[in-house]
Write an enzyme that holds these catalytic residues in place. Structure first.
Site, PDB file in Angstrom:
ATOM      1  N   GLY A 185      14.041  58.788  75.569  1.00  0.00           N
ATOM      2  CA  GLY A 185      14.086  57.694  74.590  1.00  0.00           C
ATOM      3  C   GLY A 185      14.823  57.821  73.232  1.00  0.00           C
ATOM      4  N   VAL A 239      25.518  72.342  73.327  1.00  0.00           N
ATOM      5  CA  VAL A 239      26.033  71.767  74.341  1.00  0.00           C
ATOM      6  C   VAL A 239      26.220  70.260  74.241  1.00  0.00           C
ATOM      7  CG1 VAL A 239      25.191  71.141  76.830  1.00  0.00           C
ATOM      8  CG2 VAL A 239      24.781  73.450  75.983  1.00  0.00           C
ATOM      9  N   ARG A 251      15.504  83.222  73.990  1.00  0.00           N
ATOM     10  CA  ARG A 251      15.968  84.290  74.249  1.00  0.00           C
ATOM     11  C   ARG A 251      16.305  85.262  73.170  1.00  0.00           C
ATOM     12  NH1 ARG A 251      18.108  84.460  79.702  1.00  0.00           N
ATOM     13  NH2 ARG A 251      18.344  82.302  80.681  1.00  0.00           N
ATOM     14  N   ARG A 252      16.444  84.781  72.026  1.00  0.00           N
ATOM     15  CA  ARG A 252      16.947  85.603  70.879  1.00  0.00           C
ATOM     16  C   ARG A 252      15.715  86.047  70.094  1.00  0.00           C
ATOM     17  NH1 ARG A 252      19.654  83.858  66.981  1.00  0.00           N
ATOM     18  NH2 ARG A 252      19.306  81.390  67.436  1.00  0.00           N
ATOM     19  N   LYS A 310      23.737  57.039  78.859  1.00  0.00           N
ATOM     20  CA  LYS A 310      23.928  56.805  77.334  1.00  0.00           C
ATOM     21  C   LYS A 310      25.033  57.842  76.776  1.00  0.00           C
ATOM     22  CE  LYS A 310      21.066  59.657  75.358  1.00  0.00           C
ATOM     23  NZ  LYS A 310      20.924  60.700  74.401  1.00  0.00           N
ATOM     24  N   ALA A 326      15.958  64.714  67.323  1.00  0.00           N
ATOM     25  CA  ALA A 326      15.070  65.937  66.938  1.00  0.00           C
ATOM     26  C   ALA A 326      14.879  65.956  65.326  1.00  0.00           C
ATOM     27  CB  ALA A 326      15.778  67.197  67.598  1.00  0.00           C
TER      28      ALA A 326
END
Length: 347
Positions: free
Chosen positions: A138, A281, A32-33, A193, A142
């Site tokens: 899995g 989040v 969005r930015r 998890k 990142a």
């Protein structure tokens, strides 16, 4: 050259877009930015989410959803679970017929108790644009995927052809992809998890050590399996990458935002303070609410989930919740979990 749209330019969406670009795909990543997309296009970085990582020049950032989805047959959806429905509603007018959506989001919607793939299908119910939905999950941070460290994940779908398509798109020397027909198990393992990682973080924040963490992870896997089987999953899925594997990496690493959030809770911060500090989040919070509701629905015991729920939503102090857990009545450790209409079992 396969043209793919990646919807969601956070750390995980960007890392997966990098894998696809490495594999020769023509990748548009949507966010969005405008400032963030300009950074991706001009500096080839996404410093807020992946500091220090150089992105492939072939990766193109766009803010126009129609442009991102134009002439695309495969979409990678990587947004927080709470944004899945809204994002799908925005996407549907721009999707080509028979589009395949691969999602890499991990969570369960509170109240409705729907998994991510179910939310995607529900939002497509009127237009019936989609050909298939695939879940990618899995043990994968990142930060490590983006630096091309060896990683293994699983893709699952009710459509075998779509699962193999996803496997072929992502597979390379650093990113190994397995297929698994158990879509329910893969999504449940990836979502639950995060609850156990939050609990591990809380105990670390309380000053507790490895003995405690080992107990939480072991008993946590039992809770995940118990609920997953009730929801129709194969029990052995939870002994694989999206169960035990994801549990290990999320409960033991400082890269895990759920673990970090739990640690701050254990150190005395409020949930609002934690979320403000994180700036991202924390999926495990909403998933805790959903899993707690599901445990009541299916009448199964999930003591770790219940303890965390009491901390997050009932104002119980983490130390009091820990003491209540240890004070529970004595039990047998080994419990058989049977999958209806199958000889599979997990002890």
């Amino acid at each position: 050259m396969e043209k793919i749209a990646v919807i969601g330019a956070g750390s995980w969406g960007t890392a997966l877009a990098l894998v696809l670009a490495d594999n020769g795909c023509d990748v548009n990543i949507w966010g969005r930015r405008e400032e963030q997309m300009n950074e991706i296009n001009e500096a080839h970085t996404n410093e807020k989410y992946l500091p220090g990582v150089s992105l492939p020049k072939a990766l193109k950032g766009v803010t126009d959803l129609g442009e991102a989805l134009a002439n695309v047959k495969t979409v990678l959806l990587v947004v927080p679970t709470k944004a899945v429905r809204e994002t799908m509603q925005l996407m549907i007018p721009h999707l080509s017929s028979n589009t395949t959506i691969i999602h890499a989001s991990k969570g369960i919607e509170p109240t409705t108790h729907t998994r991510v793939s179910e939310m995607i299908w529900e939002e497509d119910e009127q237009t019936q644009t989609l050909a298939a939905v695939v879940a990618l999950s899995g043990p994968s941070h990142a930060e490590e995927v983006a630096t091309r460290q060896p990683t293994t994940v699983t893709v699952a779908s009710e459509n075998d052809t779509a699962a193999v398509l996803a496997q072929d798109l992502f597979m390379n020397q650093q990113f190994r992809v397995y297929t698994n027909p158990d879509l329910v198990g893969v999504e449940i393992g990836g979502a639950l998890k995060n609850i156990i990682a939050l609990v591990c973080g809380v105990t670390n924040g309380l000053g507790l050590g490895d003995n405690t963490k080992a107990a939480i992870m072991t008993r946590g896997l039992t809770e995940i399996t118990r609920l997953g089987v009730k929801m129709g999953a194969k029990p052995l899925t939870f002994a694989g990458l999206t169960g035990l594997g994801d549990l290990i990496v999320t409960c033991t690493s400082v890269h895990s935002r759920n673990w970090r959030a739990g640690k701050m809770l254990g150190e005395g911060l409020s949930m609002d303070e934690v979320l403000s500090e994180m700036g991202m989040v924390v999926e495990g919070v909403r998933t805790t609410q959903a899993a707690y509701e599901l445990s009541k629905k299916y009448e199964i015991e999930m003591p770790l989930t219940e303890a965390l729920y009491s901390v997050l939503f009932e104002g119980i102090h983490p130390q009091d919740a820990a003491e209540a857990l240890m004070g529970r009545v004595k039990k047998h450790e080994v419990e058989e979990l049977y999958l209806p209409d199958s000889n599979d079992s997990l002890q």
